[in-house]
Every structure is written in structure tokens, then in C-alpha cells.
Motif scaffolding. Structure first.
Motif, PDB file in Angstrom:
ATOM      1  N   LYS A  33       0.824  -1.215   0.000  1.00 57.67           N
ATOM      2  CA  LYS A  33       0.000   0.000   0.000  1.00 57.67           C
ATOM      3  C   LYS A  33       0.860   1.267   0.000  1.00 57.67           C
ATOM      4  N   LEU A  34       2.056   1.197   0.595  1.00 52.82           N
ATOM      5  CA  LEU A  34       2.951   2.351   0.640  1.00 52.82           C
ATOM      6  C   LEU A  34       3.840   2.441  -0.596  1.00 52.82           C
ATOM      7  N   GLY A  35       3.680   1.490  -1.529  1.00 53.95           N
ATOM      8  CA  GLY A  35       4.383   1.565  -2.811  1.00 53.95           C
ATOM      9  C   GLY A  35       5.804   1.045  -2.813  1.00 53.95           C
ATOM     10  N   TYR A  36       6.161   0.195  -1.851  1.00 54.61           N
ATOM     11  CA  TYR A  36       7.523  -0.321  -1.780  1.00 54.61           C
ATOM     12  C   TYR A  36       7.693  -1.515  -2.722  1.00 54.61           C
ATOM     13  N   LEU A  37       8.909  -1.761  -3.140  1.00 57.12           N
ATOM     14  CA  LEU A  37       9.259  -2.941  -3.928  1.00 57.12           C
ATOM     15  C   LEU A  37       9.315  -4.124  -2.965  1.00 57.12           C
ATOM     16  N   CYS A  38       8.381  -5.066  -3.091  1.00 54.71           N
ATOM     17  CA  CYS A  38       8.302  -6.162  -2.134  1.00 54.71           C
ATOM     18  C   CYS A  38       7.472  -7.300  -2.710  1.00 54.71           C
ATOM     19  N   GLY A  39       7.560  -8.462  -2.074  1.00 57.78           N
ATOM     20  CA  GLY A  39       6.754  -9.599  -2.483  1.00 57.78           C
ATOM     21  C   GLY A  39       6.860 -10.732  -1.480  1.00 57.78           C
ATOM     22  N   PRO A  40       5.869 -11.630  -1.481  1.00 55.22           N
ATOM     23  CA  PRO A  40       5.879 -12.757  -0.545  1.00 55.22           C
ATOM     24  C   PRO A  40       6.720 -13.915  -1.062  1.00 55.22           C
ATOM     25  N   ALA A  41       6.917 -14.912  -0.209  1.00 52.84           N
ATOM     26  CA  ALA A  41       7.520 -16.172  -0.654  1.00 52.84           C
ATOM     27  C   ALA A  41       6.715 -16.636  -1.869  1.00 52.84           C
ATOM     28  N   GLY A  42       7.406 -17.116  -2.878  1.00 53.73           N
ATOM     29  CA  GLY A  42       6.748 -17.530  -4.111  1.00 53.73           C
ATOM     30  C   GLY A  42       6.903 -16.508  -5.227  1.00 53.73           C
ATOM     31  N   ILE A  43       7.266 -15.286  -4.872  1.00 52.90           N
ATOM     32  CA  ILE A  43       7.515 -14.229  -5.860  1.00 52.90           C
ATOM     33  C   ILE A  43       9.007 -13.894  -5.816  1.00 52.90           C
ATOM     34  N   VAL A  44       9.672 -14.068  -6.952  1.00 49.30           N
ATOM     35  CA  VAL A  44      11.111 -13.799  -7.033  1.00 49.30           C
ATOM     36  C   VAL A  44      11.323 -12.290  -7.191  1.00 49.30           C
ATOM     37  N   PRO A  45      12.267 -11.703  -6.442  1.00 49.26           N
ATOM     38  CA  PRO A  45      12.561 -10.281  -6.631  1.00 49.26           C
ATOM     39  C   PRO A  45      12.922  -9.988  -8.087  1.00 49.26           C
ATOM     40  N   PRO A  46      12.662  -8.770  -8.569  1.00 48.16           N
ATOM     41  CA  PRO A  46      12.898  -8.448  -9.984  1.00 48.16           C
ATOM     42  C   PRO A  46      14.363  -8.484 -10.391  1.00 48.16           C
ATOM     43  N   SER A  47      15.261  -8.313  -9.430  1.00 54.10           N
ATOM     44  CA  SER A  47      16.685  -8.416  -9.734  1.00 54.10           C
ATOM     45  C   SER A  47      17.406  -8.975  -8.519  1.00 54.10           C
ATOM     46  N   PRO A  48      18.486  -9.723  -8.744  1.00 54.98           N
ATOM     47  CA  PRO A  48      19.244 -10.259  -7.613  1.00 54.98           C
ATOM     48  C   PRO A  48      19.802  -9.124  -6.758  1.00 54.98           C
ATOM     49  N   GLY A  49      19.872  -9.360  -5.455  1.00 56.11           N
ATOM     50  CA  GLY A  49      20.438  -8.351  -4.577  1.00 56.11           C
ATOM     51  C   GLY A  49      20.080  -8.575  -3.129  1.00 56.11           C
ATOM     52  N   GLN A  50      20.425  -7.598  -2.318  1.00 55.48           N
ATOM     53  CA  GLN A  50      20.140  -7.639  -0.887  1.00 55.48           C
ATOM     54  C   GLN A  50      18.732  -7.117  -0.634  1.00 55.48           C
ATOM     55  N   TYR A  51      17.989  -7.844   0.187  1.00 57.41           N
ATOM     56  CA  TYR A  51      16.641  -7.448   0.572  1.00 57.41           C
ATOM     57  C   TYR A  51      16.466  -7.728   2.055  1.00 57.41           C
ATOM     58  N   VAL A  52      15.557  -6.994   2.693  1.00 56.68           N
ATOM     59  CA  VAL A  52      15.187  -7.342   4.051  1.00 56.68           C
ATOM     60  C   VAL A  52      14.095  -8.408   3.937  1.00 56.68           C
ATOM     61  N   VAL A  53      14.231  -9.479   4.716  1.00 53.10           N
ATOM     62  CA  VAL A  53      13.283 -10.591   4.728  1.00 53.10           C
ATOM     63  C   VAL A  53      12.694 -10.651   6.126  1.00 53.10           C
ATOM     64  N   ARG A  54      11.347 -10.640   6.189  1.00 49.74           N
ATOM     65  CA  ARG A  54      10.671 -10.565   7.485  1.00 49.74           C
ATOM     66  C   ARG A  54       9.423 -11.419   7.483  1.00 49.74           C
ATOM     67  N   PRO A  55       8.955 -11.819   8.667  1.00 47.53           N
ATOM     68  CA  PRO A  55       7.631 -12.442   8.739  1.00 47.53           C
ATOM     69  C   PRO A  55       6.571 -11.430   8.287  1.00 47.53           C
ATOM     70  N   ILE A  56       5.549 -11.901   7.582  1.00 48.42           N
ATOM     71  CA  ILE A  56       4.477 -11.007   7.134  1.00 48.42           C
ATOM     72  C   ILE A  56       3.765 -10.395   8.334  1.00 48.42           C
ATOM     73  N   MET A  57       3.559 -11.188   9.370  1.00 49.67           N
ATOM     74  CA  MET A  57       2.972 -10.672  10.604  1.00 49.67           C
ATOM     75  C   MET A  57       3.799 -11.200  11.762  1.00 49.67           C
ATOM     76  N   ASN A  58       4.043 -10.336  12.743  1.00 46.14           N
ATOM     77  CA  ASN A  58       4.867 -10.712  13.882  1.00 46.14           C
ATOM     78  C   ASN A  58       4.317 -10.057  15.134  1.00 46.14           C
ATOM     79  N   LEU A  59       3.444 -10.758  15.835  1.00 47.44           N
ATOM     80  CA  LEU A  59       2.874 -10.207  17.061  1.00 47.44           C
ATOM     81  C   LEU A  59       3.812 -10.345  18.253  1.00 47.44           C
ATOM     82  N   LYS A  60       4.928 -11.067  18.082  1.00 46.86           N
ATOM     83  CA  LYS A  60       5.896 -11.207  19.171  1.00 46.86           C
ATOM     84  C   LYS A  60       6.864 -10.034  19.217  1.00 46.86           C
ATOM     85  N   MET A  61       6.831  -9.193  18.202  1.00 44.76           N
ATOM     86  CA  MET A  61       7.535  -7.912  18.156  1.00 44.76           C
ATOM     87  C   MET A  61       9.060  -8.058  18.081  1.00 44.76           C
ATOM     88  N   MET A  62       9.717  -6.919  18.212  1.00 40.50           N
ATOM     89  CA  MET A  62      11.175  -6.794  18.236  1.00 40.50           C
ATOM     90  C   MET A  62      11.842  -7.376  16.998  1.00 40.50           C
TER      91      MET A  62
END
Length: 194
Positions: A33-62
Motif C-alpha cells: 500500500k505504501l508503494g515499496y518494492l516487495c513480495g511474498p515467498a513464491g515471488i522472485v525479486p525483480p533483480s538479484p540483490g540484498q533485501y530485508v526478509v521478514r515475517p508477514i505478521m509478527n505479534l511477538k515484536m522486536m
């Protein structure tokens, strides 16, 4: 905010979030919604490189489970997503009925090694104007918090930052169990207050 308020986490407020606002705590939908370059597991990034990888939802925080990874294929686990990396200051802002009441800046010893570890947080005097889609949501909740890197919102919480709630310190320094003895959880013991 007055002292002696309870400690509160994302799981404590989850049931109070209106179903139509749950997209805010879904980090993938928030990023899209904020217009960032991103995608879930199953979608390959458009070009190889460094990305931040995170859980889609994380109620345990930190930032549990978050890391910087080199991606050139679909190699992240289900339930995770990849996103472009933002650089700049890591800031956290609290809002009360949509009006900002707190701003803090976090510092890491190594910003690319442990995304779940901050070495210090300082209160700061800084205003952050929420994107309209988030301001509309913040206006409907008693407390709302956003975390920002380089002016890009990366997380939303429907709670206040309780790390700064019950004291008058302007700086807090986390103390981690595994900095003193072996601990598989590596949980924070508390804070030094300045």
C-alpha cells in the motif's frame, strides 16, 4: 502519557483492531500500500540483490525473524516476504487519537547483523507526518505507533511504546541476557535509564 501504565504488546491489542484495519499489521500489505518494492515467498525479486526478509505478521515484536539476505530466487520460507532495504535513521513515533505524543530514535551496534537488537533508544524532538492512509486509521485509535527508517514506514502497532512509559529518562539502553551468559532466547533483561 502518565507513569504507571501497563506494559503492552501487539498480541494484547490484536483483538481490539477493527477487521478493516488489520492490513496495517500485515507488513506485506502495508509495504504494498505504501508503494515499496516487495513480495511474498513464491515471488522472485525483480533483480538479484540484498533485501530485508521478514515475517508477514509478527505479534511477538522486536523484529523477530527479520534479516538482510541476498536473493536471486524464491528462497524464503512461507509466511515471510522480501522488501527493498531502506537506509537512514530508525525512528519510532507514538500517536494518541492521531496526534503525535512521542518520538524516539533507535541505534544499533551493527545495523545489518541483528535487526532485532538495538543498543540504545533516545527521545527526540521530531515531527512525523503520517501518510494519509495511516492518519485516517490513527485518528480512530487511542494509541498508534509507527516505526520508520529513512522516512519510510516499516511497521505499524496499535499500542504505545511502553519502553518510555513509566520513567522520565530520555535514553534507554537495552540489556540482553546473552550479552552476559548463554541464553537460547536472548531475551532482553531490561534497560539502563539515563
Amino acid at each position: 502519557m502518565s507513569n504507571n501504565v501497563p506494559q503492552i504488546g501487539d498480541a494484547d491489542v490484536f483483538d481490539s483492531i477493527a477487521p478493516d484495519d488489520l492490513w496495517c499489521v500485515d507488513k506485506l500489505i502495508l509495504a504494498k500500500k505504501l508503494g515499496y518494492l516487495c513480495g511474498p515467498a513464491g515471488i522472485v525479486p525483480p533483480s538479484p540483490g540484498q533485501y530485508v526478509v521478514r515475517p508477514i505478521m509478527n505479534l511477538k515484536m522486536m523484529s523477530r525473524g527479520a534479516s538482510i539476505q541476498y536473493l536471486d530466487s524464491d528462497s524464503i520460507p512461507d509466511g515471510y516476504f522480501w522488501c527493498e532495504i531502506f537506509t537512514g535513521r530508525h525512528l519510532s513515533f507514538d500517536y494518541h487519537w492521531g496526534k503525535q505524543i512521542l518520538a524516539v530514535e533507535g541505534f544499533r551496534n551493527d545495523p545489518f547483523e541483528r535487526l532485532d537488537r538495538f543498543s540504545q533508544w533516545n527521545k527526540i524532538e521530531e515531527e512525523f507526518k503520517l501518510p494519509k492512509i495511516l492518519q485516517d486509521v490513527a485518528d480512530r485509535y487511542i494509541f498508534f505507533n509507527v516505526e520508520v527508517i529513512g522516512k519510510k514506514v516499516i511497521e505499524v502497532h496499535f499500542r504505545y511504546n511502553d519502553d518510555f512509559a513509566n520513567h522520565n529518562a530520555t535514553t534507554i539502553i537495552p540489556i540482553w541476557k546473552d550479552e552476559f551468559y548463554s541464553s537460547p532466547a536472548g531475551d532482553r533483561l531490561g534497560f539502563l535509564l539515563k
